[in-house]
Design an enzyme around this catalytic site. Sequence first.
Site, mmCIF file in Angstrom:
data_model
loop_
_atom_site.group_PDB
_atom_site.id
_atom_site.type_symbol
_atom_site.label_atom_id
_atom_site.label_comp_id
_atom_site.label_asym_id
_atom_site.label_seq_id
_atom_site.Cartn_x
_atom_site.Cartn_y
_atom_site.Cartn_z
ATOM 1 N N PHE A 67 0.824 -1.218 0.000
ATOM 2 C CA PHE A 67 0.000 0.000 0.000
ATOM 3 C C PHE A 67 0.853 1.260 0.000
ATOM 4 O O PHE A 67 0.398 2.332 0.378
ATOM 5 C CB PHE A 67 -0.935 0.022 1.216
ATOM 6 C CG PHE A 67 -2.153 -0.829 1.041
ATOM 7 C CD1 PHE A 67 -3.214 -0.379 0.269
ATOM 8 C CD2 PHE A 67 -2.242 -2.077 1.640
ATOM 9 C CE1 PHE A 67 -4.346 -1.157 0.092
ATOM 10 C CE2 PHE A 67 -3.372 -2.866 1.467
ATOM 11 C CZ PHE A 67 -4.425 -2.405 0.695
ATOM 12 N N SER A 68 2.102 1.127 -0.445
ATOM 13 C CA SER A 68 3.042 2.228 -0.287
ATOM 14 C C SER A 68 2.747 3.414 -1.219
ATOM 15 O O SER A 68 2.530 3.248 -2.424
ATOM 16 C CB SER A 68 4.441 1.666 -0.531
ATOM 17 O OG SER A 68 5.251 2.535 -1.248
ATOM 18 N N ASN A 69 2.731 4.617 -0.656
ATOM 19 C CA ASN A 69 2.577 5.830 -1.460
ATOM 20 C C ASN A 69 3.764 5.996 -2.411
ATOM 21 O O ASN A 69 3.621 6.478 -3.528
ATOM 22 C CB ASN A 69 2.530 7.077 -0.567
ATOM 23 C CG ASN A 69 1.209 7.225 0.169
ATOM 24 O OD1 ASN A 69 0.223 6.605 -0.188
ATOM 25 N ND2 ASN A 69 1.217 8.034 1.214
ATOM 26 N N LEU A 71 5.619 3.668 -3.840
ATOM 27 C CA LEU A 71 5.467 2.767 -4.982
ATOM 28 C C LEU A 71 4.538 3.397 -6.024
ATOM 29 O O LEU A 71 4.854 3.456 -7.218
ATOM 30 C CB LEU A 71 4.907 1.450 -4.431
ATOM 31 C CG LEU A 71 4.565 0.259 -5.324
ATOM 32 C CD1 LEU A 71 4.518 -0.993 -4.442
ATOM 33 C CD2 LEU A 71 3.253 0.421 -6.035
#
Length: 311
Positions: A67-69, A71
């Site tokens: 859920f990384s911003n 990425l």
Amino acid sequence: MTSPLQRILHPAADAAGIELWCKRDDLYSPAPGTALQGNKVRKLEPILGAARGAPVRPVLFSFGGAFSNHLSALATAGRIYGLRVVIYVRGEEADNPVLDRARADGAELILISRVEYRMKKDHTWLMARRAEIAERFATDKRWVWPVPEGGSGAGAAESVGQLYDEVVAALGAAPSHLCLSAGTGCSAAGVIAAAHPATHVEVYPALKGNWMASEIIGFLPDIAGKNWSCIPDYHFGGYARFPKEWIVEHGPSSPPGTCGLATIADIGEPGLPPLEPVYNAKLFYGVMDRIRKGIYPQGSTVVVVHSGGIY
Ligand SMILES: *Cc1c(COP(=O)(O)O)cnc(C)c1O
């Protein structure tokens, strides 16, 4: 590009006799409406600038949780700037809105185990991944560039520090307090290094634990000021944990109480901009709580940095 500085009118700020401002870095974006905004843009600006200016368009490879911003931001940057992007994704989750959007942006996602993911700072492992990618893209490995997790690479902290100068230019003076959230601490270090000694920088870790100050020190240049502190009381149990009552809207496939696309937190305070729950809702909750506790002396100018995020 700069982001606006907006006054927040709030009864608690009036009662405390302070001025409250928000640096709207959530509006700092070359592609509004995508995750390529806020501190992720500022952090990536140096490497994206170098990549766009390179004689051969490099392949960028990086790392992120599902859920990384970061990425999501890097994938979008790949699309809008025509750069090839490979991202190693931690864990078993193969499909969620963040990953789907990154694939739609043209990024190649490689799922790896949590154990292998821990190798992300190991030089030998990184060099092996670089050689693999170079071969697959038929390019020289000089043109395969690693981007550290969270975008916290060389020049990233300094680039985020520019927001401090924008705040001073907009206010016409150094604020007495500047408050921001921290994940890796890279952004906080950039702001601390840029800050005038008259400004006390308050760092609100979004994660549990007492290691954030040493992480920040690791990013700081030797000449950085000392007028800063970590405020460790508002992590709400750890990364991506927060009160489920905060969630007022959530994206199509992100269940309530988890983070994902279009997740908006309402912390019950009037006059605030939209907040995502992982970083900025905790930060604003903490600042409002400290205003009511009388932490900021009368006459203070308190600037809260809205670092953006997917919301
Ligand atoms: C990544 C991120 C942070 C944390 O930044 P660090 O430099 O890793 O401390 C804060 N806010 C938002 C919205 C983020 O996406």
